[in-house]
Design a protein around this motif. Structure first.
Motif, PDB file in Angstrom:
ATOM      1  N   HIS A 222     102.120   8.690  79.341  1.00  0.00           N
ATOM      2  CA  HIS A 222     101.515   9.426  78.236  1.00  0.00           C
ATOM      3  C   HIS A 222     100.793   8.442  77.314  1.00  0.00           C
TER       4      HIS A 222
ATOM      5  N   VAL B 282     104.621  11.472  67.498  1.00  0.00           N
ATOM      6  CA  VAL B 282     103.660  10.437  67.883  1.00  0.00           C
ATOM      7  C   VAL B 282     103.499   9.419  66.757  1.00  0.00           C
TER       8      VAL B 282
ATOM      9  N   PHE C  91     101.440  21.249  78.450  1.00  0.00           N
ATOM     10  CA  PHE C  91     100.547  20.586  77.502  1.00  0.00           C
ATOM     11  C   PHE C  91      99.295  21.432  77.280  1.00  0.00           C
TER      12      PHE C  91
ATOM     13  N   GLU D 240      94.510  13.891  71.975  1.00  0.00           N
ATOM     14  CA  GLU D 240      94.824  13.098  73.171  1.00  0.00           C
ATOM     15  C   GLU D 240      96.110  12.295  73.046  1.00  0.00           C
TER      16      GLU D 240
ATOM     17  N   GLU E 248      98.786  13.269  71.505  1.00  0.00           N
ATOM     18  CA  GLU E 248      99.946  14.151  71.524  1.00  0.00           C
ATOM     19  C   GLU E 248     100.034  14.923  72.835  1.00  0.00           C
ATOM     20  N   LEU E 249      98.927  15.537  73.231  1.00  0.00           N
ATOM     21  CA  LEU E 249      98.968  16.455  74.373  1.00  0.00           C
ATOM     22  C   LEU E 249      98.277  15.904  75.612  1.00  0.00           C
ATOM     23  N   GLY E 250      97.913  14.659  75.610  1.00  0.00           N
ATOM     24  CA  GLY E 250      97.185  14.130  76.764  1.00  0.00           C
ATOM     25  C   GLY E 250      95.745  14.588  76.716  1.00  0.00           C
TER      26      GLY E 250
END
Lengths: 373, 354
Positions: A23, A358, B156, B237, B239-241
């Motif tokens: 990720h 994050v 996601f 991007e 956080e969720l790709g």
């Protein structure tokens, strides 16, 4: 290896996602098992081992000179300081006094490493909260330090400059001039960091009051480095157990009381200022003398247990050696800052959103090989 | 002097000479559609290039500079690459909806493009409910995003789609209300008429304080509506790709992105039309040369596009709850009060006109 989620009784609204091992916000191969209700984090379980290279086991096989070169593969952003930690442990065990020149150079290079690590962290921190531009600004300044390192020891990331007994070779003749150039440059550029990110209202909204770690929790989880100091926990190894030439300079330990992401952020920014001041105090006073003391080709440590800790860019790195008097350690153990800092991630993320996770993860400044040794 | 129109007339007359009127109508419609599709593709590609150049400029980089003069053909090459890529998907995806989703997004952008008056004569479709049509059609795109995220069978992507739904629907309100504030001055929904009114001064000048407030709200909401930073919750991007388009590849992925860039242009173009006089030149300096309107229209629009790019490359991203707080607790109430102020100003005739 099969991963199971132990005792995780899902409610009907909750679901579970994998964050990682690839990720973008885990910056490496960290896998987080998230239990989520909508966007609210219910549980974070780190799943480690994706980059495990059994460095501690390999150390038992190698000679003490060889061990040094394994440590810079752990926390590759603080590789100089990691090397220094092993060298200091071996030198303490041998009761070997290194020349002052070595001590001063080690300290200067250690602080340069810290700045380089923090500039990279700053760029990544911005990127994690959505401001990609910071990444390039951080790299611009880190590049100058990397150039200095390249000239000094030939490497830009995994240094092999410290050896038990001193340094591999003397500093490059340009060293002092280039370090001064960098300091002049960075004194102008660091305020730019504040203008771009620190003062931004969105950034403050994203970090203030997020991922709050109390002082008690910081101590009980073994937090160290800027993570601990952001929670008003004075844990700077350089202050409490000075090593190399750090006792010859005056600097302030950067401490904040809030314990949130913004506090940890500010601690690191302030540390960059302090590191610059340390370098400035030392750069004109590098003593003349040898850059190493002669040691045996095969170093044998006396019987016993030896421990030395240093302050890396991420916190306290401890090196623990059990020696039986042979040419390699009987047991070697690293107390890495990343692992204890990661252990508190679940504690401070519960109830936050994915975006908060994050941001929190970014302020813990995790380097995964440092955790997965 | 009216060069584009005279060419169009010549073609029209020539076609009428060689075939029946109905066939001419059909052929002309097809030609216009083709022209707009071309405009759509070229605009999308060059906005991508512009974004990359602007990003490079902000980030101390050079940006694309290899393919063509100063990298001008870079995005063409990228598009070719994307066309040639395999269209992959997940096994358990809802195939029909999954394949349908990009078209919803792209068609809504394309339809919005149809009503803009690039100059007085260069407008495909001058309807009397222009603004209403724009607001209505721009909300269709969200269906594509929701469908894409839902049918991908990826968590996601699902979170990305849900965020997008919540975001687009919320900010539609602010866009609608801020445009409504300006409609109070013009008294018309027709885009060409809105521009005619601005011959006495651009609406942002005519409406002074409430107009400026409306413009700021419009730009914030417009940035959010197009899912761009600092409101790019949809992809986020870190956080969720990649968000809702995680499972899309090749040209289907490109459709989403093309639509995003066209939407940015549309938002800027609406702002140009409603606040900055559309194709009108400042102080009427090129009033005698009508076709220069295209230049003024595009110049104003691209300044606003640049503004949105500036946001993107300097701001961090908001969190999803902060995004909703901003809309429902701040922008919406300010907007409602602003409408009342504007109504009072129009009623008492306090507008500034030259």
């Amino acid at each position: 290896m099969e991963t199971t989620i132990v005792n995780n009784n899902f409610k009907s609204e909750e679901y579970f996602i994998n964050m990682g091992p690839q990720h973008p916000a885990t910056h490496g191969v960290l896998r987080l098992l998230l239990t989520i209700d909508g966007e609210i984090i219910k549980k974070v379980e780190p799943d480690l081992g994706y980059i495990h290279r059994s460095i501690e086991k390999m150390c038992e096989r190698d000679s003490y000179q060889q061990i040094v070169h394994l440590t810079d593969r752990m926390d590759y952003l603080s590789s100089h300081i990691n090397n220094e930690a092993v060298c200091l442990t071996v030198e303490n065990a041998l009761e070997l006094e290194v020349p002052d020149r070595v001590k001063v150079i080690r300290t200067i290079i250690g602080e340069l490493t810290r700045i380089a690590s923090h500039t990279l962290w700053w760029g990544v921190m911005g990127m994690d909260v959505g401001a990609l531009t910071t990444y390039f600004y951080g790299f611009r300044d880190r590049e100058m330090i990397n150039d200095i390192f390249e000239e000094t020891c030939g490497a830009r990331l995994t240094m092999n400059y410290n050896i038990p007994g001193g340094l591999m070779h003397d500093v490059h003749p340009n060293f002092v001039k280039r370090v001064k150039e960098f300091i002049t440059h960075f004194r102008i550029k660091l305020p730019e960091y504040d203008r771009l990110l620190t003062g931004n209202v969105i950034f403050q909204k994203r970090t203030k009051g997020v991922g709050v770690l109390t002082r008690e929790d910081a101590i009980s989880f073994g937090a160290s480095g800027p993570v601990g100091r952001g929670s008003n926990y004075s844990c700077d190894v350089r202050k409490h157990h000075p090593y190399s030439a750090i006792d010859k300079v005056t600097f302030n330990e950067a401490i904040k009381t809030e314990g949130d992401c913004f506090a940890r952020y500010q601690v690191r920014i302030q540390e960059m200022w302090e590191s610059m001041s340390i370098i400035e105090q030392l750069i004109d006073k590098i003593p003349e003398g040898d850059y190493q003391v002669p040691t045996n080709a095969v170093i044998k440590l006396p019987k016993g247990e030896f421990y030395q800790k240093v302050e890396t860019a991420r916190g306290e790195l401890g090196v623990y050696i059990i020696s039986t008097g042979t040419k390699n350690p009987y047991r070697m153990k690293f107390r890495s800052p990343g692992l204890s800092n990661l252990s508190l991630l679940n504690h401070i993320s519960i109830g936050g959103k994915i975006g908060d996770l994050v941001a929190t993860m970014a302020t813990l400044d995790l380097v995964i090989p440092d955790i997965d040794r | 002097m009216n060069i584009p129109l005279s060419i169009a007339n010549n073609i029209h007359n020539w076609l009428l000479n060689i075939m029946p009127a109905m066939a001419v109508g059909i052929i002309e419609m097809a030609l216009i559609a083709l022209a707009y599709l071309t405009l759509f593709a070229v605009l999308g590609l060059y906005l991508v290039l512009m974004e990359r150049k602007v990003a490079a400029w902000f980030q101390l980089r050079i940006g694309p500079n290899r393919v063509g003069f100063h990298g001008l053909l870079q995005t063409m090459a990228d598009a070719l690459k994307l066309v040639s890529k395999e269209l992959t998907g997940t096994v358990k995806a809802d195939k029909f909806l999954y394949n349908l989703a990009p078209y919803f997004v792209i068609i809504s952008s394309l339809m919005a493009l149809a009503v803009f008056p690039f100059t007085k004569d260069l407008q495909a479709f001058d309807i009397n409910i222009g603004i209403f049509f724009l607001i209505a059609i721009s909300s269709v795109g969200v269906i594509g995003i929701l469908l894409g995220g839902w049918s991908s069978n990826n968590k996601f992507a699902l979170i990305g789609a849900m965020r997008s739904g919540v975001q687009t629907i919320s900010y539609e309100l602010s866009i609608g209300l801020s445009l409504l504030t300006m409609i109070l001055i013009t008294g018309s929904l027709q885009l060409s008429e809105i521009i005619e009114v601005q011959k006495n001064g651009w609406l942002i000048v005519q409406g002074h304080i409430p107009a400026i407030i409306a413009f700021m709200i419009y730009m914030i909401a417009g940035t959010a509506e197009t899912n761009r930073a600092p409101f790019d919750m949809v992809e986020a991007e870190s956080e969720l790709g990649a968000g809702f388009h995680t499972e899309y590849s090749g040209m289907k992925f490109a459709y989403f992105f093309l639509a995003e860039f066209i939407n940015m242009f549309i938002i800027a173009a609406i702002a140009t039309t409603v606040f900055f006089g559309g194709w009108l030149s400042p102080f009427g300096i090129t009033q005698s040369i009508p076709w220069l309107g295209v230049f003024w229209f595009l110049a104003k629009t691209f300044v606003l596009v640049f503004l949105m790019m500036w946001f993107r490359w300097t701001f961090p991203r908001l969190r999803v709850d902060q995004l909703l707080t901003l809309e429902w607790k701040y922008l919406l109430p300010i907007n409602l009060v602003n409408i009342v102020i504007m109504a009072v100003i129009v009623w008492l005739n306090f507008t500034i006109q030259f």
